[in-house]
Design an enzyme around this catalytic site. Structure first.
Site, PDB file in Angstrom:
ATOM      1  N   MET A   1      28.686  31.457  76.450  1.00  0.00           N
ATOM      2  CA  MET A   1      28.092  32.004  77.671  1.00  0.00           C
ATOM      3  C   MET A   1      27.278  30.906  78.372  1.00  0.00           C
ATOM      4  O   MET A   1      26.415  31.195  79.196  1.00  0.00           O
ATOM      5  CB  MET A   1      27.204  33.209  77.342  1.00  0.00           C
ATOM      6  CG  MET A   1      28.010  34.338  76.695  1.00  0.00           C
ATOM      7  SD  MET A   1      27.333  35.971  76.964  1.00  0.00           S
ATOM      8  CE  MET A   1      25.774  35.817  76.136  1.00  0.00           C
ATOM      9  N   GLY A   2      27.553  29.645  78.048  1.00  0.00           N
ATOM     10  CA  GLY A   2      26.857  28.538  78.694  1.00  0.00           C
ATOM     11  C   GLY A   2      25.460  28.334  78.139  1.00  0.00           C
ATOM     12  O   GLY A   2      25.150  28.790  77.038  1.00  0.00           O
TER      13      GLY A   2
ATOM     14  N   HIS B   1      23.670  24.262  73.838  1.00  0.00           N
ATOM     15  CA  HIS B   1      22.748  23.497  73.023  1.00  0.00           C
ATOM     16  C   HIS B   1      23.525  22.890  71.861  1.00  0.00           C
ATOM     17  O   HIS B   1      24.755  23.094  71.755  1.00  0.00           O
ATOM     18  CB  HIS B   1      21.588  24.375  72.531  1.00  0.00           C
ATOM     19  CG  HIS B   1      22.032  25.638  71.867  1.00  0.00           C
ATOM     20  ND1 HIS B   1      22.732  25.644  70.681  1.00  0.00           N
ATOM     21  CD2 HIS B   1      21.923  26.936  72.243  1.00  0.00           C
ATOM     22  CE1 HIS B   1      23.011  26.884  70.337  1.00  0.00           C
ATOM     23  NE2 HIS B   1      22.539  27.697  71.272  1.00  0.00           N
ATOM     24  N   GLU B   2      22.821  22.187  71.003  1.00  0.00           N
ATOM     25  CA  GLU B   2      23.472  21.465  69.914  1.00  0.00           C
ATOM     26  C   GLU B   2      24.332  22.393  69.036  1.00  0.00           C
ATOM     27  O   GLU B   2      25.340  21.953  68.484  1.00  0.00           O
ATOM     28  CB  GLU B   2      22.391  20.735  69.093  1.00  0.00           C
ATOM     29  CG  GLU B   2      22.869  19.645  68.188  1.00  0.00           C
ATOM     30  CD  GLU B   2      23.865  18.662  68.813  1.00  0.00           C
ATOM     31  OE1 GLU B   2      24.878  18.397  68.137  1.00  0.00           O
ATOM     32  OE2 GLU B   2      23.665  18.195  69.951  1.00  0.00           O
ATOM     33  N   GLY B   3      23.946  23.665  68.931  1.00  0.00           N
ATOM     34  CA  GLY B   3      24.750  24.619  68.152  1.00  0.00           C
ATOM     35  C   GLY B   3      26.151  24.754  68.761  1.00  0.00           C
ATOM     36  O   GLY B   3      27.164  24.636  68.058  1.00  0.00           O
ATOM     37  N   HIS B   4      26.215  24.965  70.082  1.00  0.00           N
ATOM     38  CA  HIS B   4      27.525  25.049  70.747  1.00  0.00           C
ATOM     39  C   HIS B   4      28.297  23.739  70.583  1.00  0.00           C
ATOM     40  O   HIS B   4      29.499  23.738  70.337  1.00  0.00           O
ATOM     41  CB  HIS B   4      27.360  25.273  72.252  1.00  0.00           C
ATOM     42  CG  HIS B   4      26.704  26.562  72.631  1.00  0.00           C
ATOM     43  ND1 HIS B   4      25.439  26.623  73.146  1.00  0.00           N
ATOM     44  CD2 HIS B   4      27.158  27.841  72.576  1.00  0.00           C
ATOM     45  CE1 HIS B   4      25.126  27.880  73.403  1.00  0.00           C
ATOM     46  NE2 HIS B   4      26.145  28.646  73.061  1.00  0.00           N
TER      47      HIS B   4
ATOM     48  N   GLN C   1      28.410  42.927  77.498  1.00  0.00           N
ATOM     49  CA  GLN C   1      27.768  42.885  76.180  1.00  0.00           C
ATOM     50  C   GLN C   1      26.248  42.979  76.255  1.00  0.00           C
ATOM     51  O   GLN C   1      25.576  42.943  75.234  1.00  0.00           O
ATOM     52  CB  GLN C   1      28.219  41.661  75.380  1.00  0.00           C
ATOM     53  CG  GLN C   1      27.726  40.327  75.881  1.00  0.00           C
ATOM     54  CD  GLN C   1      28.404  39.178  75.140  1.00  0.00           C
ATOM     55  OE1 GLN C   1      29.579  38.875  75.369  1.00  0.00           O
ATOM     56  NE2 GLN C   1      27.696  38.524  74.240  1.00  0.00           N
TER      57      GLN C   1
ATOM     58  N   VAL D   1      23.200  25.693  63.360  1.00  0.00           N
ATOM     59  CA  VAL D   1      22.428  24.452  63.562  1.00  0.00           C
ATOM     60  C   VAL D   1      20.982  24.868  63.820  1.00  0.00           C
ATOM     61  O   VAL D   1      20.721  25.843  64.533  1.00  0.00           O
ATOM     62  CB  VAL D   1      22.985  23.637  64.757  1.00  0.00           C
ATOM     63  CG1 VAL D   1      22.192  22.354  64.962  1.00  0.00           C
ATOM     64  CG2 VAL D   1      24.459  23.324  64.535  1.00  0.00           C
TER      65      VAL D   1
ATOM     66  N   LEU E   1      19.117  27.402  66.353  1.00  0.00           N
ATOM     67  CA  LEU E   1      19.236  27.102  67.782  1.00  0.00           C
ATOM     68  C   LEU E   1      19.825  28.314  68.503  1.00  0.00           C
ATOM     69  O   LEU E   1      20.702  28.999  68.003  1.00  0.00           O
ATOM     70  CB  LEU E   1      20.144  25.892  68.010  1.00  0.00           C
ATOM     71  CG  LEU E   1      19.655  24.544  67.500  1.00  0.00           C
ATOM     72  CD1 LEU E   1      20.479  23.425  68.129  1.00  0.00           C
ATOM     73  CD2 LEU E   1      18.185  24.308  67.805  1.00  0.00           C
TER      74      LEU E   1
HETATM   75  O1  PAF Z   1      28.473  34.242  71.210  1.00  0.00           O
HETATM   76  C1  PAF Z   1      28.564  34.273  72.457  1.00  0.00           C
HETATM   77  O2  PAF Z   1      28.102  33.384  73.171  1.00  0.00           O
HETATM   78  C2  PAF Z   1      29.271  35.446  73.116  1.00  0.00           C
HETATM   79  O3  PAF Z   1      29.007  36.628  72.458  1.00  0.00           O
HETATM   80  C3  PAF Z   1      30.778  35.228  73.302  1.00  0.00           C
HETATM   81  C4  PAF Z   1      31.506  35.126  71.965  1.00  0.00           C
HETATM   82  C5  PAF Z   1      31.031  33.969  74.113  1.00  0.00           C
HETATM   83  C6  PAF Z   1      31.379  36.425  74.060  1.00  0.00           C
HETATM   84  O4  PAF Z   1      30.809  36.571  75.320  1.00  0.00           O
END
Ligand code: PAF
Length: 286
Positions: free
Chosen positions: A30-31, A34-37, A61, A176, A184
């Site tokens: 979802m943008g 951070h370092e986790g992504h 969600q 992370v 994070l």
């Molecule tokens: O973990 C997230 O950032 C969100 O729940 C996901 C998996 C991108 C779905 O919107």
């Protein structure tokens, strides 16, 4: 990095990649990266020939009163970070692309979505499974990478993928953490260093819980009350839940005899944080 905004376009690009015999590894986000992504993206790089990342703040969600409007949006920075990691495709749809007018279809995984986060946020997982099913249909990855930080989400998505025969391998990558131990999260950007230090009580509580389990404590109530005490002691915390569940089925566990997931949801100064840790029993019966 190519940015693609339309689902049809992304699908036809994915079909072309597959025709060329190349594989796609996908990280949905979802943008507010951070370092986790970024660790998920690095993992994806090793798992597929082509790496695709999506950024979409999925309104279905978020429950009423949750932080959808306030959710951090840092697109230009996110794009720079993804370019540095050699991401091939950024799928960046808008609301009208994901939920056009007349939209009526939702995906619901039962049972495991009504505990833990699902209990506190009753419509959350319906939104997650719906958007992830759509994203998997659009990006058509061979592998999709999710974070252990959202342990229940990873379990729910794995279940949905198996139940709906979606041809993708789900990989769950480790959490992370900040140096203090705090997991994070995009929401950490709301915190000062002092709040980050206080918020790390969640991880310290969970770690203490794991220690107790490792050392042979089998009564989950005992473990939970020790974690509660540690988190409660920190200033500004309001505990939503501390729970010990089967690591695979999320069934509530009373006597700990197999691998469990210890999870916590805590508000710190009004910001809701979740975290978890897995623990295996030590030599029970001693
Ligand atoms: O973990 C997230 O950032 C969100 O729940 C996901 C998996 C991108 C779905 O919107």
């Amino acid at each position: 990095m190519r940015t693609v905004k339309k689902a049809k376009r992304m699908q036809s690009l994915a079909a072309g990649i597959k025709r060329d015999g190349r594989t796609i590894a996908f990280v949905p986000t979802m943008g507010a990266l951070h370092e986790g992504h970024l660790s998920l993206v690095r993992r994806a790089r090793k798992l597929g020939d082509i790496v695709a990342v999506s950024i979409y703040v999925n309104r279905t969600q978020f429950g009423p009163g949750e932080d959808l409007k306030k959710y951090p949006r840092t697109l230009e920075r996110d794009k720079r970070l993804l370019r540095l990691l050699d991401v091939d495709y950024l799928f960046l749809p808008d609301d009208s692309e994901m939920y056009p007018s007349g939209y009526l279809t939702y995906v619901e995984t039962e049972g495991i979505t009504s505990v833990l986060e699902g209990k506190s946020r009753p419509t959350h997982f319906r939104g997650v499974t719906t958007v992830v099913a759509k994203l998997l249909n659009i990006v058509q990855p061979d592998v999709a990478v999710f974070g252990q930080k959202d342990a229940q989400q990873a379990i729910v998505i794995s279940r949905m993928v198996a139940d709906l025969n979606i041809p993708v391998k789900v990989i769950v990558a480790p959490t992370v953490r900040e140096k203090t131990g705090l997991a994070l999260s995009s929401r950490n950007r709301y915190f000062s260093p002092e709040q980050i230090r206080r918020a790390s009580c969640i991880y310290h509580g969970l770690k203490r819980g794991r220690e107790l389990i490792n050392s042979g404590v089998t009564d989950s109530k005992k473990v939970v009350s020790e974690i509660l005490r540690i988190i409660d002691d920190a200033e500004g915390t309001t505990i939503d839940y501390i729970s010990i569940n089967d690591a695979n089925t999320l069934d509530h566990v009373r006597k700990i005899t197999r691998e469990v997931l210890i999870s916590a949801a805590v508000e710190l100064d009004g910001v809701r944080l979740i975290d978890n840790i897995k623990a295996k029993p030590g030599r029970t019966g001693c």
